[in-house]
Design an enzyme around this catalytic site. Structure first.
Site, PDB file in Angstrom:
ATOM      1  N   CYS A   2       0.153  13.618  -4.676  1.00  0.00           N
ATOM      2  CA  CYS A   2      -0.594  14.791  -5.129  1.00  0.00           C
ATOM      3  C   CYS A   2       0.376  15.832  -5.708  1.00  0.00           C
ATOM      4  O   CYS A   2       1.513  15.926  -5.260  1.00  0.00           O
ATOM      5  CB  CYS A   2      -1.404  15.464  -4.037  1.00  0.00           C
ATOM      6  SG  CYS A   2      -2.581  14.402  -3.222  1.00  0.00           S
ATOM      7  N   ARG A  27       2.764  12.066  -9.386  1.00  0.00           N
ATOM      8  CA  ARG A  27       2.587  12.170  -7.935  1.00  0.00           C
ATOM      9  C   ARG A  27       1.182  11.768  -7.505  1.00  0.00           C
ATOM     10  O   ARG A  27       0.866  11.772  -6.315  1.00  0.00           O
ATOM     11  CB  ARG A  27       2.856  13.602  -7.489  1.00  0.00           C
ATOM     12  CG  ARG A  27       4.265  14.074  -7.785  1.00  0.00           C
ATOM     13  CD  ARG A  27       4.410  15.526  -7.428  1.00  0.00           C
ATOM     14  NE  ARG A  27       4.252  15.700  -6.006  1.00  0.00           N
ATOM     15  CZ  ARG A  27       5.256  15.896  -5.156  1.00  0.00           C
ATOM     16  NH1 ARG A  27       6.481  15.937  -5.594  1.00  0.00           N
ATOM     17  NH2 ARG A  27       5.032  16.053  -3.877  1.00  0.00           N
ATOM     18  N   TRP A  74      -3.969  12.154  -5.239  1.00  0.00           N
ATOM     19  CA  TRP A  74      -3.782  10.749  -4.829  1.00  0.00           C
ATOM     20  C   TRP A  74      -4.512  10.650  -3.505  1.00  0.00           C
ATOM     21  O   TRP A  74      -4.050  11.171  -2.502  1.00  0.00           O
ATOM     22  CB  TRP A  74      -2.282  10.479  -4.666  1.00  0.00           C
ATOM     23  CG  TRP A  74      -1.896   9.053  -4.441  1.00  0.00           C
ATOM     24  CD1 TRP A  74      -1.664   8.106  -5.397  1.00  0.00           C
ATOM     25  CD2 TRP A  74      -1.618   8.410  -3.188  1.00  0.00           C
ATOM     26  NE1 TRP A  74      -1.278   6.923  -4.812  1.00  0.00           N
ATOM     27  CE2 TRP A  74      -1.251   7.082  -3.460  1.00  0.00           C
ATOM     28  CE3 TRP A  74      -1.672   8.821  -1.856  1.00  0.00           C
ATOM     29  CZ2 TRP A  74      -0.913   6.165  -2.459  1.00  0.00           C
ATOM     30  CZ3 TRP A  74      -1.343   7.920  -0.857  1.00  0.00           C
ATOM     31  CH2 TRP A  74      -0.966   6.608  -1.171  1.00  0.00           C
ATOM     32  N   ASN A 100      -1.454  19.467  -0.485  1.00  0.00           N
ATOM     33  CA  ASN A 100      -0.823  18.142  -0.331  1.00  0.00           C
ATOM     34  C   ASN A 100      -0.533  17.948   1.141  1.00  0.00           C
ATOM     35  O   ASN A 100      -0.135  18.896   1.815  1.00  0.00           O
ATOM     36  CB  ASN A 100       0.525  18.078  -1.061  1.00  0.00           C
ATOM     37  CG  ASN A 100       0.371  18.136  -2.553  1.00  0.00           C
ATOM     38  OD1 ASN A 100      -0.729  18.034  -3.078  1.00  0.00           O
ATOM     39  ND2 ASN A 100       1.491  18.309  -3.236  1.00  0.00           N
ATOM     40  N   GLY A 101      -0.656  16.731   1.621  1.00  0.00           N
ATOM     41  CA  GLY A 101      -0.346  16.445   3.022  1.00  0.00           C
ATOM     42  C   GLY A 101      -1.599  16.035   3.766  1.00  0.00           C
ATOM     43  O   GLY A 101      -2.625  15.695   3.152  1.00  0.00           O
ATOM     44  N   GLU A 476      14.661  -6.394  -4.310  1.00  0.00           N
ATOM     45  CA  GLU A 476      14.361  -5.222  -5.144  1.00  0.00           C
ATOM     46  C   GLU A 476      13.726  -5.673  -6.468  1.00  0.00           C
ATOM     47  O   GLU A 476      12.776  -5.049  -6.960  1.00  0.00           O
ATOM     48  CB  GLU A 476      15.647  -4.416  -5.372  1.00  0.00           C
ATOM     49  CG  GLU A 476      15.591  -3.337  -6.434  1.00  0.00           C
ATOM     50  CD  GLU A 476      14.506  -2.272  -6.224  1.00  0.00           C
ATOM     51  OE1 GLU A 476      13.808  -2.302  -5.218  1.00  0.00           O
ATOM     52  OE2 GLU A 476      14.343  -1.444  -7.138  1.00  0.00           O
ATOM     53  N   LYS A 480      10.015  -4.647  -7.932  1.00  0.00           N
ATOM     54  CA  LYS A 480       9.760  -4.118  -9.287  1.00  0.00           C
ATOM     55  C   LYS A 480       8.636  -4.912  -9.939  1.00  0.00           C
ATOM     56  O   LYS A 480       7.717  -4.350 -10.522  1.00  0.00           O
ATOM     57  CB  LYS A 480      11.008  -4.235 -10.188  1.00  0.00           C
ATOM     58  CG  LYS A 480      12.204  -3.392  -9.891  1.00  0.00           C
ATOM     59  CD  LYS A 480      11.989  -1.906  -9.946  1.00  0.00           C
ATOM     60  CE  LYS A 480      11.459  -1.380  -8.677  1.00  0.00           C
ATOM     61  NZ  LYS A 480      12.062  -0.309  -7.992  1.00  0.00           N
ATOM     62  N   GLU A 483       5.127  -4.203  -8.188  1.00  0.00           N
ATOM     63  CA  GLU A 483       4.502  -2.888  -8.280  1.00  0.00           C
ATOM     64  C   GLU A 483       4.073  -2.537  -9.695  1.00  0.00           C
ATOM     65  O   GLU A 483       3.070  -1.859  -9.884  1.00  0.00           O
ATOM     66  CB  GLU A 483       5.390  -1.796  -7.682  1.00  0.00           C
ATOM     67  CG  GLU A 483       6.723  -1.609  -8.331  1.00  0.00           C
ATOM     68  CD  GLU A 483       7.583  -0.584  -7.594  1.00  0.00           C
ATOM     69  OE1 GLU A 483       7.047   0.299  -6.915  1.00  0.00           O
ATOM     70  OE2 GLU A 483       8.816  -0.673  -7.718  1.00  0.00           O
ATOM     71  N   HIS A 499      12.961 -23.152   5.245  1.00  0.00           N
ATOM     72  CA  HIS A 499      12.407 -22.977   6.594  1.00  0.00           C
ATOM     73  C   HIS A 499      10.923 -22.614   6.547  1.00  0.00           C
ATOM     74  O   HIS A 499      10.444 -21.853   7.388  1.00  0.00           O
ATOM     75  CB  HIS A 499      13.212 -21.922   7.356  1.00  0.00           C
ATOM     76  CG  HIS A 499      14.640 -22.322   7.536  1.00  0.00           C
ATOM     77  ND1 HIS A 499      15.044 -23.230   8.479  1.00  0.00           N
ATOM     78  CD2 HIS A 499      15.752 -21.979   6.838  1.00  0.00           C
ATOM     79  CE1 HIS A 499      16.351 -23.420   8.386  1.00  0.00           C
ATOM     80  NE2 HIS A 499      16.811 -22.670   7.385  1.00  0.00           N
ATOM     81  N   LYS A 597       4.585   8.643  -6.615  1.00  0.00           N
ATOM     82  CA  LYS A 597       6.046   8.704  -6.658  1.00  0.00           C
ATOM     83  C   LYS A 597       6.658   9.072  -5.317  1.00  0.00           C
ATOM     84  O   LYS A 597       7.622   8.488  -4.885  1.00  0.00           O
ATOM     85  CB  LYS A 597       6.465   9.719  -7.724  1.00  0.00           C
ATOM     86  CG  LYS A 597       7.962   9.851  -7.914  1.00  0.00           C
ATOM     87  CD  LYS A 597       8.532   8.644  -8.620  1.00  0.00           C
ATOM     88  CE  LYS A 597      10.026   8.706  -8.814  1.00  0.00           C
ATOM     89  NZ  LYS A 597      10.586   7.356  -8.986  1.00  0.00           N
TER      90      LYS A 597
END
Ligand code: F6R
Length: 602
Positions: A2, A27, A74, A100-101, A476, A480, A483, A499, A597
């Site tokens: 947000c 955000r 968000w 936000n939060g 990593e 990428k 996402e 395994h 983000k």
């Protein structure tokens, strides 16, 4: 997670409020809205959709008001609906709030307020804040007192901004465990959840700390302690970033721009003073136990740091994903916890640092955002200097963090005597050459990688394999791919494959293998993983270096530079592969679905 923007000015604020919230869209962007005071009323314009979609319906830019707040959401509490979009109003529409939060006790507060006659229009936790302020205002008749009393009743985390018809030329704002800053301009002042809200207009900021609130008018601001009410003397922090750096600058997406900025970001990391690296090396050497923390990409960065510290400094610094750290944390006064974070605000990492601190541990952080919560919390911070990273998907920040960990490992290894002077010189020279190597890769291999991405964009499942230090690179790279393309990609150590996961391999499963240069043990072991996949009919795409036997179905060959810096080059290639696959699939590259983000909630 947000974005909040607020503007109060001698002039109409529409344009600046719109630009502020638009630059915060990374955000969160499922809905957006503004509230402003006009003719002694608060008006709200909000809807679901991106800032530009809402702008085309609500025409935010044309607002003639002199004070307003805006939000891009968000969703956490409540679905993506117009009613749940911020700002939220109190019953009489005397107060409007953006937040936000997460307010942990919102259900109890909502029940109490409902009993007192308040009616709610949304499912959000935020709406109760507006009602709570109105409720308190009815008793005290003072906006500031009502704001402060309402805040003290809240549990959880918040960054919030409020406007009121009863105090129509000021914005009230506050923070608790979620960032909020004031921008100090000329004839206009700002409020933002980060610098991007106003960096086009001013670089002068005042960073609120937890337990502080701000009152911002067009020509002044003040910051006070929430509990004592005393004015806090805050210094101005000048943001070192240029607004141009935060813009796309001709690239179709921020992700591509930021991938291309990596040579510069690495150079900046190499220019960070030896004294700063040395001070963190001292802390590592003084501690009895050291943990490296991050989450998502930064956990993989931390894991790569663990491999570097083992190889270069002969030390074990376990990497832990910060969302799990509290369950494992046994730190004490002889421990050091090093957090890695682009934003410096990530909830899981911040809480882990606080947890370790409470147990008496020393703390340090590598972060990109000046003045962020982590930067201010820890005993020692290294500001990585990568410049603003706007794309939700981290690229240049992550690579830069890896380079800083490499520098720290060299320093610690040198001080401990586990790294010879010759190797120290060789590794340092390799790091110095790395920006040029990355430049060459970007110039010479982008076309090949793009073609491969478009060829394979239909592949629904990938395995990404690496061994040794190429294992965190594989993890990593897979993140990428997942996402930004929404394609399933699973990173795994090459040795782990047999395994269990090997049963998945058939002619439909594609495997990307990160092959180290040379003919050493790691190389040989990686090539045996390639053979295992091929023997089951799997398609193997190798990202390899010159001189490697061509046993792959397809390969990308990179020039050999140095064994020490070699792992970073296939990472850059994999970033490009993910990027071009996403563009082939027409994904929302800079703002992949469901992601934000800076994840400031649990
Ligand atoms: C992935 C990504 C996330 C972040 C994670 C931590 O591309 O960006 O996995 O790495 O949310 O964020 P920071 O680094 O801001 O603490």
């Amino acid at each position: 997670m947000c974005g909040i923007s607020g503007v109060v000015s001698f002039h109409p604020i529409g344009d600046r409020l719109y630009e502020g919230v638009r630059h915060l869209e990374y955000r969160g962007y499922d809905s957006c809205g503004v509230a402003y005071v006009q003719n002694h009323h608060i008006e709200v314009r909000k809807d679901v959709g991106t800032v530009d979609e809402v702008q085309s319906k609500a025409n935010i830019r044309q607002l003639l008001a002199a004070v307003g707040i805006a939000h891009t959401r968000w969703a956490t509490h409540g679905k993506v609906t117009k009613a749940n979009a911020h700002p939220h109003l109190s019953c009489k529409a005397d107060f409007a709030v953006v937040h936000n939060g997460i307010i942990a006790n919102y259900k109890a507060l909502r029940a109490t307020l409902s009993k007192a006659g308040h009616t709610f229009c949304s499912e959000t936790d935020t709406e109760i804040i507006a009602h709570l302020i109105e409720h308190t205002y009815a008793e005290c008749g003072d906006v500031e007192v009502a704001f402060v009393e309402a805040l003290t009743a809240l549990e959880g985390s918040y960054a919030l901004a409020m406007i009121s018809v009863h105090d129509a030329e000021r914005i009230f704002c506050a923070r608790h465990e979620s960032p909020l800053i004031i921008g100090v301009g000329s004839e206009t002042n700002y409020v933002g959840s980060d610098f991007n809200a106003f960096i086009d207009y001013t670089k002068n900021t005042v960073i609120l700390d937890d337990g502080e609130y701000g009152i911002v008018s067009k020509d002044s601001y003040s910051v006070k302690n929430l509990h004592s009410g005393e004015v806090v003397d805050k210094s101005i922090t000048v943001v070192p970033w240029d607004s141009e750096l935060s813009r796309k600058g001709g690239y179709p997406h921020y992700m591509l721009k930021e991938i291309h900025e990596q040579p510069l970001a690495v150079r900046n990391a190499l220019n960070i003073g030896d004294d700063e690296i040395g001070a963190l090396a001292d802390m590592i050497l003084e501690a009895r136990r050291v943990h490296l923390l991050g989450v998502g990409t930064t956990y993989y960065v931390a894991l790569l740091g663990q491999y570097l510290m083992a190889a270069v400094a002969d030390m074990d610094l376990p990497a832990v994903s910060s969302d799990e750290f509290r369950h494992l944390d046994k730190s004490d006064g002889e421990s050091l916890v090093i957090a890695i974070s682009q934003s410096g605000e990530t909830y899981d990492t911040l809480m882990s640092l606080r947890h370790a601190k409470e147990r008496g541990a020393k703390t340090a952080a590598i972060v990109n955002v000046l003045g962020s919560s982590m930067a201010r919390l820890v005993d020692r911070v290294i500001l990585q200097g990568s410049g603003p990273e706007v794309c939700v998907v981290s690229t240049k920040a992550a690579l830069t963090q890896m380079i800083l960990l490499a520098r720290i490992a060299i320093e610690v290894g040198t001080r401990r005597g586990s790294l010879s002077a010759d190797l120290q010189r060789e590794y340092t020279a390799a790091l110095t050459a790395l920006p040029g190597d990355i430049d060459n890769l970007l110039n010479e291999k982008s076309g090949l990688i793009r073609a491969a991405a478009y060829r394979h964009a239909h592949v629904p499942n990938w395995l990404f394999l690496g061994r040794g230090i190429y294992y965190p690179i594989a993890l990593e790279a897979a993140l990428k791919m997942k996402e930004v393309t929404y394609i399933h990609a699973e990173g795994m150590p090459g040795g782990f494959l047999k395994h269990g996961t090997l049963s998945l391999v058939d002619d439909k499963l594609y495997t990307l293998v990160f092959v180290p240069p040379g003919n050493g043990e790691l190389h040989g072991m990686t090539m045996s993983s390639v053979e295992e996949v091929k023997a089951r009919g799997g398609f193997v795409f190798g990202i390899a270096f010159e001189g490697v036997d061509d046993i792959f179905d397809e390969r990308l060959v990179l020039p050999v530079t140095s064994d020490f810096t070699a792992p970073f080059l296939p990472l850059v290639a994999a970033q490009l592969l993910a990027y071009f696959t996403a563009t082939a699939l027409k994904r929302n590259v800079d703002k992949p679905r469901s992601l934000a983000k800076s994840v400031t909630v649990a």
